[in-house]
Design a protein around this motif. Structure first.
Motif, mmCIF file in Angstrom:
data_model
loop_
_atom_site.group_PDB
_atom_site.id
_atom_site.type_symbol
_atom_site.label_atom_id
_atom_site.label_comp_id
_atom_site.label_asym_id
_atom_site.label_seq_id
_atom_site.Cartn_x
_atom_site.Cartn_y
_atom_site.Cartn_z
ATOM 1 N N LYS A 1 -7.363 -1.905 -4.790
ATOM 2 C CA LYS A 1 -7.242 -1.021 -5.958
ATOM 3 C C LYS A 1 -7.243 0.457 -5.579
ATOM 4 C CE LYS A 1 -8.413 -4.652 -8.668
ATOM 5 N NZ LYS A 1 -7.674 -5.150 -9.836
ATOM 6 N N GLU A 2 -7.793 0.770 -4.437
ATOM 7 C CA GLU A 2 -8.094 2.140 -4.040
ATOM 8 C C GLU A 2 -7.626 2.347 -2.604
ATOM 9 O OE1 GLU A 2 -8.417 5.240 -4.424
ATOM 10 O OE2 GLU A 2 -10.153 5.166 -5.763
ATOM 11 N N ALA A 3 -7.590 3.573 -2.167
ATOM 12 C CA ALA A 3 -7.195 3.874 -0.789
ATOM 13 C C ALA A 3 -8.257 4.714 -0.102
ATOM 14 C CB ALA A 3 -5.862 4.621 -0.772
ATOM 15 N N SER A 4 -8.300 4.602 1.207
ATOM 16 C CA SER A 4 -9.189 5.426 2.024
ATOM 17 C C SER A 4 -8.415 5.916 3.237
ATOM 18 C CB SER A 4 -10.408 4.628 2.494
ATOM 19 O OG SER A 4 -11.257 4.294 1.423
ATOM 20 N N PRO A 5 -8.775 7.056 3.778
ATOM 21 C CA PRO A 5 -8.112 7.543 4.990
ATOM 22 C C PRO A 5 -8.259 6.542 6.135
ATOM 23 C CG PRO A 5 -9.498 9.254 4.030
ATOM 24 C CD PRO A 5 -9.817 7.991 3.304
ATOM 25 N N LEU A 6 -7.265 6.502 6.994
ATOM 26 C CA LEU A 6 -7.242 5.731 8.236
ATOM 27 C C LEU A 6 -6.953 4.251 8.041
ATOM 28 C CD1 LEU A 6 -10.398 7.251 9.985
ATOM 29 C CD2 LEU A 6 -8.058 8.125 10.022
ATOM 30 N N LYS A 7 -6.828 3.797 6.809
ATOM 31 C CA LYS A 7 -6.733 2.351 6.551
ATOM 32 C C LYS A 7 -5.393 1.956 5.936
ATOM 33 C CE LYS A 7 -11.704 1.703 6.021
ATOM 34 N NZ LYS A 7 -12.790 1.149 5.189
ATOM 35 N N SER A 8 -4.307 2.565 6.388
ATOM 36 C CA SER A 8 -3.007 2.311 5.754
ATOM 37 C C SER A 8 -2.609 0.838 5.793
ATOM 38 C CB SER A 8 -1.923 3.165 6.416
ATOM 39 O OG SER A 8 -1.888 2.947 7.817
ATOM 40 N N ALA A 9 -2.775 0.175 6.923
ATOM 41 C CA ALA A 9 -2.375 -1.223 7.038
ATOM 42 C C ALA A 9 -3.271 -2.115 6.178
ATOM 43 C CB ALA A 9 -2.416 -1.671 8.495
ATOM 44 N N TYR A 10 -4.562 -1.863 6.234
ATOM 45 C CA TYR A 10 -5.518 -2.662 5.461
ATOM 46 C C TYR A 10 -5.279 -2.499 3.963
ATOM 47 C CZ TYR A 10 -10.150 -4.595 4.238
ATOM 48 O OH TYR A 10 -11.183 -5.351 3.729
ATOM 49 N N VAL A 11 -5.118 -1.271 3.517
ATOM 50 C CA VAL A 11 -4.883 -0.997 2.099
ATOM 51 C C VAL A 11 -3.571 -1.633 1.644
ATOM 52 C CG1 VAL A 11 -4.394 0.828 0.416
ATOM 53 C CG2 VAL A 11 -6.289 1.095 2.033
ATOM 54 N N THR A 12 -2.537 -1.526 2.456
ATOM 55 C CA THR A 12 -1.251 -2.134 2.126
ATOM 56 C C THR A 12 -1.377 -3.645 1.993
ATOM 57 O OG1 THR A 12 -0.036 -0.369 3.245
ATOM 58 C CG2 THR A 12 1.123 -2.450 2.929
ATOM 59 N N ALA A 13 -2.065 -4.266 2.946
ATOM 60 C CA ALA A 13 -2.237 -5.717 2.916
ATOM 61 C C ALA A 13 -3.040 -6.157 1.701
ATOM 62 C CB ALA A 13 -2.915 -6.191 4.202
ATOM 63 N N LYS A 14 -4.137 -5.461 1.425
ATOM 64 C CA LYS A 14 -4.999 -5.868 0.315
ATOM 65 C C LYS A 14 -4.325 -5.641 -1.035
ATOM 66 C CE LYS A 14 -8.473 -7.317 2.781
ATOM 67 N NZ LYS A 14 -8.694 -8.780 2.925
ATOM 68 N N HIS A 15 -3.507 -4.604 -1.154
ATOM 69 C CA HIS A 15 -2.715 -4.452 -2.373
ATOM 70 C C HIS A 15 -1.729 -5.612 -2.518
ATOM 71 C CE1 HIS A 15 -4.301 -0.434 -2.997
ATOM 72 N NE2 HIS A 15 -3.505 -0.244 -4.023
#
Length: 260
Positions: free
Chosen positions: A146-160
């Motif tokens: 639901k949210e984003a954090s710095p440094l976590k582009s791959a993780y955030v993309t996958a979880k979305h």
């Protein structure tokens, strides 16, 4: 609502959140496959949880990014217990880099474990659930669904991405009595999160204390980590809920870090 006698697969469950979910299911009388990359660890956890009972567990070797390995693991579970009632796609890792420095190989590895793993395990389990006329698919998302954090582009993309996959399965599976939902935990004090603390401190140029208090828990209502038991209770709810009234949904477990 209970899971007595149900056949469940929990990936990445030799330790951490996955192990807590398996423990909760077994305490409710379920049979659980501890599916993990490390067969020795999977078998050790299965032995430990079977001793706790009343359900039983087996250890299954599974690389969730390998279609043949996934299919073989699911076939072993079906041969053992006759079907698959619940899939919890939990296996995951974390790699952090700024976008401009993110190695493409590591980007692909992250998406393969989180997204390909969810797809391949679902693909393997759904035919058995459809045949039975019921089932529950559960993806381990994150507040980062639901949210984003710095440094976590791959993780955030996958979880979305898991939100979209779960919603499609919910619509396709409805006619077969199969539900699909996503659990979205906040920061849970597991070895995965503990490894992130010094990594983020280094990459952000701040202290480890600041990583915990500001980056991880700064947005919570009580500065508390979510526990593996908290997450396991939601996994039990999604697995045991009896109707399509609860499908295609995501539930946030984050001490109020993210609210919607």
């Amino acid at each position: 609502m209970d899971l007595k006698g149900k056949s469940c697969i929990v990936t990445g469950s030799a330790s951490g959140i996955g192990k807590a979910i398996a423990r909760r299911y077994i305490a409710d009388g379920a049979n659980v496959a501890i599916a993990d990359l490390r067969l020795d660890a999977a078998r050790a956890t299965a032995e430990e949880l079977t001793a706790e009972g009343p359900g039983t567990a087996i250890g299954v070797e599974m690389d969730v990014t390998d279609e043949d390995a996934v299919n073989a693991g699911v076939a072993e579970v079906v041969d053992t217990w006759g079907g698959v009632d619940v899939l919890v796609s939990n296996a995951g890792i974390q790699i952090v880099h700024p976008v401009q420095d993110f190695p493409f190989a590591e980007w692909k590895k992250m998406l393969a474990i989180h997204l390909d793993g969810a797809f391949l395990t679902s693909k393997a389990c759904l035919p058995h659930m459809y045949k039975a006329g019921s089932g529950s698919v559960i993806f381990m998302g994150s507040v980062h669904s639901k949210e984003a954090s710095p440094l976590k582009s791959a993780y955030v993309t996958a979880k979305h991405g898991l939100l979209g996959l779960a919603r499609v399965i919910a619509k396709e599976g409805a006619a077969h009595g199969v539900r699909s939902n996503v659990i979205c935990p906040g920061f849970v004090k597991t070895p995965l999160v503990e490894r992130q603390i010094p990594e983020q401190a280094r990459d952000l140029g701040i202290s480890e204390k600041e990583v915990v208090e500001k980056m991880m828990l700064g947005g919570t209502v009580d500065k508390e980590f979510t526990t593996v038991e908290d997450v396991a209770e939601i996994a039990h709810l999604f697995a045991a809920f009896p109707t399509n009234a609860l499908t295609g949904q995501s539930m946030i477990v984050s001490h109020g870090w993210f609210m919607e």
